[in-house]
Write a protein that holds these residues in place. Structure first.
Motif, PDB file in Angstrom:
ATOM      1  N   GLU A  92       0.813  -1.382   0.150  1.00  0.00           N
ATOM      2  CA  GLU A  92      -0.154   0.197   0.091  1.00  0.00           C
ATOM      3  C   GLU A  92       1.014   1.618   0.088  1.00  0.00           C
ATOM      4  N   ASN A  93       1.865   1.407   0.526  1.00  0.00           N
ATOM      5  CA  ASN A  93       2.836   2.323   0.833  1.00  0.00           C
ATOM      6  C   ASN A  93       3.145   2.977  -0.516  1.00  0.00           C
ATOM      7  N   LYS A  96       0.755   4.158  -2.732  1.00  0.00           N
ATOM      8  CA  LYS A  96       0.195   5.714  -3.153  1.00  0.00           C
ATOM      9  C   LYS A  96       1.717   6.643  -3.498  1.00  0.00           C
ATOM     10  N   SER A 100       1.307   8.895  -6.403  1.00  0.00           N
ATOM     11  CA  SER A 100       1.124  10.338  -6.464  1.00  0.00           C
ATOM     12  C   SER A 100       2.556  11.176  -7.451  1.00  0.00           C
TER      13      SER A 100
END
Length: 270
Positions: A92-93, A96, A100
């Motif tokens: 997930e990190n 993200k 971005s």
């Protein structure tokens, strides 16, 4: 004695016309050429050579604009594919962070494409009630503003405010100003958008504001007051180009509660 002044004035009038044409050439006008009417035969080869050089420069600018527009357009497909593949990542990190970065790249491509649209495609001007246009733009962006921690507000006069405008580009200018406020106003407070009866569109935030010595430079392409991970660096430059296209002006000042105030002033329809 009588003929010499008359002949001299006739000769100089052709040169004066060519000089006036040269002074009117601007970076946004690639089609202006020097007039050759009444130019003395001794100077005509020089004037023709200058016109040939201007024609070559114009062709070079056109080729550059077509290349940039094509490049920005072609970037869309790989960006969309990359975004789809990133969404499938299990971490997930990482997802993200990469999402971005891709969003920033996509914003850059869209901004480049918009700038080239303005330079290549004539704007479609028509009578527009900017009160209605800005209200709709604020409504469309309200979820983004709220989710980013701000309180949106829209204020306008009670009657239509008609200007001669290109609906798409003017809406994009207001969108960019609101997104700029969301990005730079500190993540809280009110973002107020207003339309006055004299055709002034204002976007006000309650963030740290913009120092007076930075208020002209922020409209330069890729200029940032502080390095950021978000944004393309072209948003405010695009706003300025759109406002110039509408024969308007944009100014930056400080609000009475601090923060930045961007004002777009447009000529009212008579």
């Amino acid at each position: 004695a009588l003929a010499v002044p008359i002949i001299t004035r006739k000769i100089m009038s052709g040169i004066s016309d060519a000089v006036a044409d040269a002074r009117n050439i601007s970076k946004d006008d690639h089609n202006t050429r020097l007039r050759v009417d009444n130019v003395p035969s001794e100077i005509l080869p020089l004037v023709n050579a200058v016109n040939d050089a201007l024609e070559r420069l114009s062709q070079g600018y056109d080729e550059r604009d077509r290349f940039l527009a094509s490049a920005a357009h072609e970037l869309r497909a790989p960006i969309a594919i990359l975004d789809a593949r990133i969404s499938m990542l299990s971490n997930e990190n990482s997802r993200k962070v990469l999402a971005s970065d891709v969003a920033r790249l996509s914003n850059l491509a869209e901004s480049l494409l918009d700038i080239q649209r303005l330079s290549l495609k004539p704007a479609s001007f028509c009578p527009v009630d900017i009160r209605t246009l800005v209200r709709q733009t604020v409504a469309d962006l309200a979820p983004l503003v709220i989710n980013s921690g701000y309180e949106p507000e829209f204020i306008s006069c009670n009657h239509p405010v008609m200007v001669n405008a290109d609906t798409f580009s003017l809406s994009r200018a207001v969108t960019n100003l609101i997104q700029n406020a969301v990005m730079h106003a500190g993540g809280g407070g009110r973002i107020k958008v207003s339309v006055s009866q004299d055709a002034v569109i204002s976007v006000t935030d309650e963030g740290p504001g913009i120092a007076w010595h930075e208020r002209t430079r922020i409209f330069e392409p890729f200029y940032r007051i502080t390095p950021r991970d978000q944004g393309s660096g072209l948003g405010l430059h695009l706003v300025k180009e759109i406002v110039s296209l509408h024969n308007g002006r944009i100014e930056v000042s400080e609000g009475y509660k601090g923060g930045a105030v961007f004002e777009i002033s447009l000529p009212l329809m008579l």
